[in-house]
Design a protein around this motif. Structure first.
Motif, PDB file in Angstrom:
ATOM      1  N   UNK A  64       0.833  -1.209   0.000  1.00 22.78           N
ATOM      2  CA  UNK A  64       0.000   0.000   0.000  1.00 22.78           C
ATOM      3  C   UNK A  64       0.865   1.254   0.000  1.00 22.78           C
ATOM      4  N   UNK A  65       1.921   1.265   0.788  1.00 23.17           N
ATOM      5  CA  UNK A  65       2.800   2.431   0.842  1.00 23.17           C
ATOM      6  C   UNK A  65       3.420   2.719  -0.522  1.00 23.17           C
ATOM      7  N   UNK A  66       3.776   1.663  -1.256  1.00 21.04           N
ATOM      8  CA  UNK A  66       4.338   1.834  -2.597  1.00 21.04           C
ATOM      9  C   UNK A  66       3.306   2.438  -3.543  1.00 21.04           C
ATOM     10  N   UNK A  67       2.114   1.861  -3.531  1.00 22.02           N
ATOM     11  CA  UNK A  67       1.047   2.330  -4.419  1.00 22.02           C
ATOM     12  C   UNK A  67       0.610   3.741  -4.043  1.00 22.02           C
ATOM     13  N   UNK A  68       0.492   4.008  -2.744  1.00 20.82           N
ATOM     14  CA  UNK A  68       0.094   5.336  -2.300  1.00 20.82           C
ATOM     15  C   UNK A  68       1.099   6.391  -2.744  1.00 20.82           C
ATOM     16  N   UNK A  69       2.407   6.053  -2.637  1.00 19.91           N
ATOM     17  CA  UNK A  69       3.437   6.991  -3.071  1.00 19.91           C
ATOM     18  C   UNK A  69       3.290   7.330  -4.544  1.00 19.91           C
ATOM     19  N   UNK A 126      -1.459  18.561 -10.581  1.00 21.12           N
ATOM     20  CA  UNK A 126      -2.140  19.614  -9.828  1.00 21.12           C
ATOM     21  C   UNK A 126      -3.470  19.118  -9.243  1.00 21.12           C
ATOM     22  N   UNK A 127      -3.451  17.848  -8.790  1.00 20.83           N
ATOM     23  CA  UNK A 127      -4.588  17.209  -8.129  1.00 20.83           C
ATOM     24  C   UNK A 127      -5.815  17.074  -9.032  1.00 20.83           C
ATOM     25  N   UNK A 128      -5.546  17.045 -10.328  1.00 20.23           N
ATOM     26  CA  UNK A 128      -6.605  16.728 -11.301  1.00 20.23           C
ATOM     27  C   UNK A 128      -6.355  15.311 -11.806  1.00 20.23           C
ATOM     28  N   UNK A 129      -7.349  14.444 -11.676  1.00 21.62           N
ATOM     29  CA  UNK A 129      -7.161  13.048 -12.038  1.00 21.62           C
ATOM     30  C   UNK A 129      -6.995  12.863 -13.545  1.00 21.62           C
ATOM     31  N   UNK A 130      -5.881  12.234 -13.960  1.00 23.36           N
ATOM     32  CA  UNK A 130      -5.700  11.922 -15.389  1.00 23.36           C
ATOM     33  C   UNK A 130      -6.779  10.943 -15.842  1.00 23.36           C
ATOM     34  N   UNK A 131      -7.092  10.960 -17.110  1.00 22.63           N
ATOM     35  CA  UNK A 131      -8.147  10.096 -17.634  1.00 22.63           C
ATOM     36  C   UNK A 131      -7.606   8.852 -18.325  1.00 22.63           C
ATOM     37  N   UNK A 169      -6.190   4.974 -13.925  1.00 16.74           N
ATOM     38  CA  UNK A 169      -7.400   4.328 -13.408  1.00 16.74           C
ATOM     39  C   UNK A 169      -7.065   3.008 -12.704  1.00 16.74           C
ATOM     40  N   UNK A 170      -6.122   2.258 -13.296  1.00 18.54           N
ATOM     41  CA  UNK A 170      -5.685   1.002 -12.681  1.00 18.54           C
ATOM     42  C   UNK A 170      -4.988   1.285 -11.353  1.00 18.54           C
ATOM     43  N   UNK A 218      -5.350   3.950  -9.413  1.00 16.20           N
ATOM     44  CA  UNK A 218      -6.319   4.456  -8.448  1.00 16.20           C
ATOM     45  C   UNK A 218      -7.165   3.325  -7.873  1.00 16.20           C
ATOM     46  N   UNK A 219      -7.540   2.384  -8.748  1.00 19.60           N
ATOM     47  CA  UNK A 219      -8.337   1.255  -8.290  1.00 19.60           C
ATOM     48  C   UNK A 219      -7.569   0.422  -7.262  1.00 19.60           C
ATOM     49  N   UNK A 220      -6.288   0.141  -7.534  1.00 18.62           N
ATOM     50  CA  UNK A 220      -5.483  -0.636  -6.592  1.00 18.62           C
ATOM     51  C   UNK A 220      -5.307   0.133  -5.290  1.00 18.62           C
ATOM     52  N   UNK A 221      -5.107   1.433  -5.384  1.00 17.42           N
ATOM     53  CA  UNK A 221      -4.948   2.271  -4.202  1.00 17.42           C
ATOM     54  C   UNK A 221      -6.192   2.179  -3.303  1.00 17.42           C
ATOM     55  N   UNK A 222      -7.361   2.281  -3.898  1.00 21.39           N
ATOM     56  CA  UNK A 222      -8.607   2.241  -3.133  1.00 21.39           C
ATOM     57  C   UNK A 222      -8.851   0.863  -2.521  1.00 21.39           C
ATOM     58  N   UNK A 223      -8.567  -0.198  -3.298  1.00 20.08           N
ATOM     59  CA  UNK A 223      -8.769  -1.561  -2.803  1.00 20.08           C
ATOM     60  C   UNK A 223      -7.857  -1.843  -1.621  1.00 20.08           C
ATOM     61  N   UNK A 224      -6.567  -1.484  -1.751  1.00 18.87           N
ATOM     62  CA  UNK A 224      -5.612  -1.730  -0.674  1.00 18.87           C
ATOM     63  C   UNK A 224      -5.949  -0.908   0.567  1.00 18.87           C
ATOM     64  N   UNK A 225      -6.383   0.318   0.366  1.00 19.83           N
ATOM     65  CA  UNK A 225      -6.741   1.180   1.494  1.00 19.83           C
ATOM     66  C   UNK A 225      -7.919   0.598   2.260  1.00 19.83           C
TER      67      UNK A 225
END
Length: 277
Positions: A231-236, A246-251, A256-257, A259-266
């Motif tokens: 999780x620490x690796x993915x979060x970084x 600038x905190x705007x999510x790329x499309x 997307x992959x 972000x999905x892993x980040x949310x699942x691990x969190x």
């Protein structure tokens, strides 16, 4: 199909829709059946409470039967039902998913016999010595039997010693192997009359050797740390991409992959047992 054996005003027996009617210990009972949806956090907590309680009482069958048998008489419950209900409600601590046993609150027998005075426990060569005041009166008898339970949380087991000594002896010796004697020990004692018609509340004799981690807890902690490292690796990586944009999510698909892993691990970390400390 359910059958009304005693007429339209009697208790049903059988299935009606998703309800099942039956008799339990002479009492009419109805329960709901059917497929369950995804469990909620409170439901998961309830499941874990029951699992922890069942694991606790697994090796205490004979002790519980004597300790709660008198209380169960004349009711629709048995001794194990009563012990399960008490410990699930009163002898657990922590929040899901880290619910565990509070050994200071165990009650392995419940009755009207007065508490025995001057109870003490000491470690000696080859085991434990438990002593008490051997005096007796009209409410307690010289031939009352002592029952001892030793819980060993690190192995998940318990040892019960029924009729280990008479009250008049004033002490008893509990044999334990060297490996058992050095691990976390949670001892309890109760007294029961010779005719089995009177029992005392159990008394907690105090923790010996401190609190150690069980094998299950060690495994949970290892699994948690492994997941936390990933999780620490993915979060970084996730936070770096957000900062660079600038905190705007790329499309793009790669983000997307990620972000999905980040949310699942969190989410997994929030509900995974084994968090250090």
């Amino acid at each position: 199909m359910a059958i009304a054996a005693n007429g339209p005003q009697g208790h049903l027996k059988g299935k009606v829709g998703n309800l099942v009617f039956y008799m339990l210990n002479g009492q009419p009972v109805v329960r709901l059946i059917g497929r369950k949806g995804k469990p909620t956090i409170p439901q998961l907590a309830n499941y874990q409470k029951m699992s922890v309680t069942m694991d606790l009482l697994r090796y205490m069958g004979s002790y519980i039967k004597l300790g709660y048998g008198l209380k169960a008489k004349g009711t629709v419950y048995n001794a194990h039902n009563l012990a399960t209900s008490y410990h699930k409600k009163h002898a657990l601590k922590g929040e899901y998913p880290n619910i565990s046993v509070d050994y200071t609150k165990l009650k392995l027998s419940e009755g009207s016999m007065p508490e025995t005075r001057d109870l003490k426990i000491v470690k000696v060569a080859g085991g434990l010595e438990i002593s008490w005041n051997p005096e007796f009166d009209n409410n307690i008898k010289h031939n009352d039997s002592a029952m001892v339970m030793i819980c060993m949380p690190q192995t998940g087991k318990s040892k019960e010693f029924l009729n280990i000594a008479r009250r008049s002896e004033g002490k008893c010796f509990v044999h334990l192997y060297e490996g058992e004697l050095e691990q976390q020990l949670e001892p309890y004692i109760s007294f029961i009359s010779a005719d089995g018609e009177s029992v005392s509340d159990s008394v907690y004799l105090g923790n010996l050797n401190g609190v150690g981690k069980t094998e299950a807890e060690k495994g949970q902690e290892k699994k948690y740390l492994q997941l936390k490292e990933r999780f620490d690796q993915v979060e970084g990586s996730y936070l770096k991409v957000m900062k660079d944009n600038y905190h705007i999510k790329p499309k793009d698909k790669a983000f997307k992959v990620l972000e999905k892993e980040y949310q699942v691990l969190k989410n997994k970390l929030e509900h995974l047992p084994g968090k250090p400390g």
